[in-house]
Enzyme design. Structure first.
Site, mmCIF file in Angstrom:
data_model
loop_
_atom_site.group_PDB
_atom_site.id
_atom_site.type_symbol
_atom_site.label_atom_id
_atom_site.label_comp_id
_atom_site.label_asym_id
_atom_site.label_seq_id
_atom_site.Cartn_x
_atom_site.Cartn_y
_atom_site.Cartn_z
ATOM 1 N N TYR A 10 -11.234 -16.601 68.533
ATOM 2 C CA TYR A 10 -12.011 -15.395 68.194
ATOM 3 C C TYR A 10 -11.857 -15.008 66.712
ATOM 4 C CZ TYR A 10 -12.953 -10.305 68.254
ATOM 5 O OH TYR A 10 -13.384 -9.039 67.980
ATOM 6 N N ILE A 11 -10.657 -14.652 66.293
ATOM 7 C CA ILE A 11 -10.489 -14.194 64.908
ATOM 8 C C ILE A 11 -10.606 -15.386 63.950
ATOM 9 C CG2 ILE A 11 -9.013 -12.889 63.316
ATOM 10 C CD1 ILE A 11 -7.710 -11.611 65.828
ATOM 11 N N ASP A 30 -7.802 -27.581 66.083
ATOM 12 C CA ASP A 30 -7.675 -26.758 67.291
ATOM 13 C C ASP A 30 -7.500 -27.719 68.467
ATOM 14 O OD1 ASP A 30 -8.969 -23.597 67.822
ATOM 15 O OD2 ASP A 30 -8.492 -24.882 69.546
ATOM 16 N N PHE A 71 -3.729 -19.442 63.292
ATOM 17 C CA PHE A 71 -4.100 -18.556 64.404
ATOM 18 C C PHE A 71 -3.689 -19.121 65.761
ATOM 19 C CE2 PHE A 71 -7.476 -17.766 61.239
ATOM 20 C CZ PHE A 71 -7.495 -16.387 61.195
ATOM 21 N N ASN A 90 5.127 -22.805 72.766
ATOM 22 C CA ASN A 90 3.874 -22.974 72.024
ATOM 23 C C ASN A 90 3.889 -22.205 70.704
ATOM 24 O OD1 ASN A 90 0.951 -23.915 72.104
ATOM 25 N ND2 ASN A 90 0.735 -21.735 71.700
ATOM 26 N N THR A 115 0.953 -9.469 64.622
ATOM 27 C CA THR A 115 0.430 -8.464 65.552
ATOM 28 C C THR A 115 1.197 -7.147 65.479
ATOM 29 O OG1 THR A 115 0.286 -7.942 67.916
ATOM 30 C CG2 THR A 115 1.933 -9.521 67.303
ATOM 31 N N TYR A 139 5.636 -12.049 73.988
ATOM 32 C CA TYR A 139 4.564 -12.320 73.022
ATOM 33 C C TYR A 139 4.927 -11.740 71.646
ATOM 34 C CZ TYR A 139 0.266 -11.515 70.445
ATOM 35 O OH TYR A 139 -0.669 -11.435 69.446
ATOM 36 N N ARG A 219 -5.946 3.781 70.251
ATOM 37 C CA ARG A 219 -5.677 2.537 69.528
ATOM 38 C C ARG A 219 -6.475 2.508 68.235
ATOM 39 N NH1 ARG A 219 -2.343 2.656 72.484
ATOM 40 N NH2 ARG A 219 -1.547 1.231 74.052
HETATM 41 N N1 UDP Z 1 -7.419 -0.506 78.691
HETATM 42 C C1 UDP Z 1 -7.950 0.111 79.817
HETATM 43 N N2 UDP Z 1 -8.580 -0.664 80.747
HETATM 44 C C2 UDP Z 1 -8.716 -2.020 80.601
HETATM 45 C C3 UDP Z 1 -8.195 -2.632 79.441
HETATM 46 C C4 UDP Z 1 -7.553 -1.846 78.495
HETATM 47 O O1 UDP Z 1 -7.835 1.318 79.992
HETATM 48 O O2 UDP Z 1 -9.298 -2.653 81.499
HETATM 49 C C5 UDP Z 1 -6.741 0.319 77.661
HETATM 50 C C6 UDP Z 1 -5.308 -0.089 77.414
HETATM 51 O O3 UDP Z 1 -4.441 0.625 78.256
HETATM 52 C C7 UDP Z 1 -5.128 0.269 75.937
HETATM 53 C C8 UDP Z 1 -6.522 0.107 75.339
HETATM 54 O O4 UDP Z 1 -7.429 0.106 76.433
HETATM 55 O O5 UDP Z 1 -4.773 1.613 75.802
HETATM 56 C C9 UDP Z 1 -6.701 -1.189 74.580
HETATM 57 O O6 UDP Z 1 -6.252 -2.249 75.381
HETATM 58 P P1 UDP Z 1 -6.499 -3.778 75.026
HETATM 59 O O7 UDP Z 1 -5.954 -4.605 76.152
HETATM 60 O O8 UDP Z 1 -7.930 -3.972 74.635
HETATM 61 O O9 UDP Z 1 -5.644 -4.013 73.701
HETATM 62 P P2 UDP Z 1 -4.071 -3.751 73.411
HETATM 63 O O10 UDP Z 1 -3.982 -2.357 72.857
HETATM 64 O O11 UDP Z 1 -3.325 -3.945 74.678
HETATM 65 O O12 UDP Z 1 -3.761 -4.780 72.372
#
Ligand code: UDP
Length: 320
Positions: A10-11, A30, A71, A90, A115, A139, A219
């Site tokens: 993706y990125i 890749d 990546f 990995n 990250t 992770y 977020r």
């Molecule tokens: N989230 C949610 N429902 C989903 C997936 C994610 O409510 O089906 C929420 C999750 O709890 C977080 C935000 O959306 O607060 C972003 O989540 P995502 O998995 O996209 O990215 P992360 O922040 O985990 O890297």
């Protein structure tokens, strides 16, 4: 020539597209375990696997590489808790193989996909680079270990490195020729759009009792094309600076706000189900981007609206 390891993801694929638009010559390597060959446009392409050092060495022998952008990693937090061996092997062993191959071929420059997960539960927000690192899952541990390995390789072998710590990468290419396609998809924005599209029954909101204005998690969503620009700038500054840089907008958006914006853009209702919190989700994650500006001259240019508009365009017309 720039080598992009994991450039079919993706990125990675958005970064490759941006580099080529800016006149760089690129080879993508890749193993296609999760990437898409169709996502690689106008770049050389080689199949290589980080756990097979000979396959990486062959790429260095075939092309004259100046800089590597890396990546190629597994990225699922949940899976890393269930199967840490897969992640340490990995992500960490694979990166060691890559670094050793680079050094053996006298290539000293690497830009790395790190990250926000290296921070764990935030002690304050927005999170700057001085914030303590304390990952809460394997992770995040793998990415932090790799950052530490870079620092040691810098001291011992003169490695130049920039580790870019992304917050929530999102959105798709403005021309909708490439986009986000994970299997299984776990990220909020594509899942919301799939629920709106009727591809899923609903979107589950993980927790509505957080200490935030609307009770849902906040977020820092950053457009993948802004991330791509940051990688190019990192290449261009790699001889002046080595270290870690956070990449985000420093503005937070809640889960409920995302759904609202998506409903406005698509003109359709999103079927929502409220569920329990997901383990390991902090209430608020936002990045300070002051260092990114100071070191790279980087500033995000895309809005939340741009993110969801481009993701929606892709969702309706996915090529892979
Ligand atoms: N989230 C949610 N429902 C989903 C997936 C994610 O409510 O089906 C929420 C999750 O709890 C977080 C935000 O959306 O607060 C972003 O989540 P995502 O998995 O996209 O990215 P992360 O922040 O985990 O890297």
């Amino acid at each position: 020539m720039i080598l992009v390891m994991g450039g079919a993801g993706y990125i990675g694929s958005h970064t490759v597209k941006h580099l080529i638009q800016n006149g760089y010559e690129v080879v993508v390597a890749d193993n296609l375990c999760s990437g898409h060959k169709q996502a690689v446009q106008n770049a050389h392409f080689e199949i290589a696997d980080l756990l097979n050092p000979q396959s990486i060495d062959a790429v260095f022998k075939k092309y004259k590489i100046d800089t590597v952008i890396h990546f190629a990693a597994f990225l699922s937090v949940g899976e890393s808790v269930e199967n840490p061996a897969k992640y340490y092997r990995n992500n960490v062993v694979g990166t060691l193989n890559l670094l050793d191959t680079m050094i053996a071929n006298n290539v000293k420059n690497i830009v790395f996909s790190s990250t926000a997960a290296v921070f764990g539960n935030p002690q304050y927000t927005p999170i700057d680079e001085a914030h303590p690192t304390s990952p809460i899952n394997p992770y995040g541990q793998t990415k932090l270990m790799i950052e530490k390995i870079f620092a040691d390789y810098r001291r011992a072998y003169g490695l130049n490195y920039i580790a870019l710590r992304y917050f929530n990468a999102s959105g798709c290419s403005s021309d909708a020729t490439i986009g986000e396609s994970h299997n299984p998809e776990t990220h909020l924005i594509p899942l919301v759009l799939k629920a709106i599209n009727g591809e899923r029954e609903n979107i589950k909101i993980f927790g509505t009792d957080y200490d935030t204005p609307d009770g849902t998690c906040i977020r820092d969503y950053i457009h993948v094309e802004d991330l791509a620009t940051a990688h190019r700038l990192a290449i261009e500054h790699i001889n002046e600076y080595s270290g870690e840089i956070n990449l985000g907008t420093s503005k937070g958006t809640s889960v409920k706000e995302i759904i609202e914006i998506a409903e406005n853009i698509t003109g359709k209702k999103c079927p929502v189900v409220f569920t329990e919190r997901r383990a390991g989700d902090p209430a608020i994650l936002c990045a300070s981007n002051q260092k990114a500006y100071k070191v790279l001259g980087w500033k995000p240019t895309k809005s939340m609206k741009d993110i969801i508009e481009t993701a929606w365009k892709w969702e309706q017309n996915k090529k892979f």
